[in-house]
Write an enzyme that holds these catalytic residues in place. Structure first.
Site, PDB file in Angstrom:
ATOM      1  N   SER A  63       0.855  -1.184   0.000  1.00  0.00           N
ATOM      2  CA  SER A  63       0.000   0.000   0.000  1.00  0.00           C
ATOM      3  C   SER A  63       0.887   1.229   0.000  1.00  0.00           C
ATOM      4  O   SER A  63       2.010   1.200   0.516  1.00  0.00           O
ATOM      5  CB  SER A  63      -0.888   0.022   1.250  1.00  0.00           C
ATOM      6  N   TYR A 112      -1.735   0.618  10.694  1.00  0.00           N
ATOM      7  CA  TYR A 112      -1.702   0.144   9.306  1.00  0.00           C
ATOM      8  C   TYR A 112      -0.427   0.624   8.622  1.00  0.00           C
ATOM      9  O   TYR A 112       0.221  -0.146   7.898  1.00  0.00           O
ATOM     10  CB  TYR A 112      -2.940   0.642   8.562  1.00  0.00           C
TER      11      TYR A 112
END
Length: 258
Positions: free
Chosen positions: A138, A151
């Site tokens: 990501s 995250y």
């Protein structure tokens, strides 16, 4: 010559399911791996993919995955897609268990699957001249943002894992590819992150012109592994045009100035 085989984790929905469908449309054999049997069965029925119910955070499930790959005759490509974000609180206020869960699936799970399947990938590389490990990370693994610390930390770590793996496999005919999406509109990612709060999940994409969808990321994954064997796309950063950076997102119609 036998069809090439890809193993795709996190295959029951979103990017994983789209990747399975695209590989199958291109004539690949696919082993789709995920935790949810019902969704996998539907995917198998619509695509003809082989499926395996497995949780990559479970050592015994990953052992079973490696055994199944052996039974099928090996694999040419591993797509590490399983992952996720849990919670959206500050570093101070976030739940340690959410952090632990994110590290288990995004980092430890990826490590487990890579280690378990590398012998099979090496065998196919000997026979066919090459193999591939593609990991979906990501852009959150490059730039931190508020209320995303857990995250961010997990995806930064997964990005580092991929970089180390590429160095460790130098000299072998195994490509190591990282695909790092920005804003992707899928049915479940934001909904999971916001604990099922559909309104908050939808707000992420409100008025964003042309957010990425799962099929866009699948195209990048399949393109990378179908390139000539000597070509490696080390890192593919893929965002919608409306998102110039992690913190720079246009909402409303895109239009030239002047």
């Amino acid at each position: 010559m036998a069809a090439r085989r890809a193993v795709v984790t996190g295959a029951s929905s979103g990017i994983g399911a789209a990747t399975v469908r695209l590989f199958r449309s291109r004539g690949w054999d696919v082993l789709a791996v995920a935790r949810r049997a019902e969704k996998l069965e539907a995917l198998a029925a619509s695509t003809g993919a082989d499926v395996l119910v497995a949780d990559i955070t479970s050592a015994s499930d990953v052992e079973a995955l490696a055994a199944r790959v052996g039974e099928l005759g090996g694999a040419d490509v591993l797509v590490n897609n399983a992952g996720g974000a849990f919670g959206s609180a500050s570093v101070e206020e976030s739940d340690v268990e959410d952090w632990r869960a994110m590290f288990e699936v995004n980092v430890i799970g990826t490590k487990r699957v890579v280690a378990a399947l590398l012998p099979h990938l090496r065998e196919r590389a000997r026979a066919g001249g090459g193999a591939d490990i593609v990991t979906v990370t990501s852009t959150a693994g490059f730039v931190a943002y508020e209320n995303g610390g857990g995250y961010n930390a997990a995806k930064f770590a997964e990005h580092a894992l991929v970089g180390a793996l590429r160095l460790e496999l130098n000299g072998e005919p195994i490509r190591v590819v990282e695909v790092a999406p920005g804003l992707v509109k899928t049915d479940e990612f934001a909904l999971t992150r916001f604990r099922g709060d559909a309104e908050k999940a939808a707000a992420v994409y409100d008025d964003v012109p042309g957010p990425l969808v799962a099929e866009d990321v699948a195209e990048a994954i399949v393109h990378a592994v179908e390139l000539p064997a000597h070509v490696n796309l080390d890192l593919i950063t893929i965002r919608p045009v409306a998102q110039s950076a992690q913190h720079k997102l246009a909402r409303g119609t895109l239009a030239p100035k002047g």
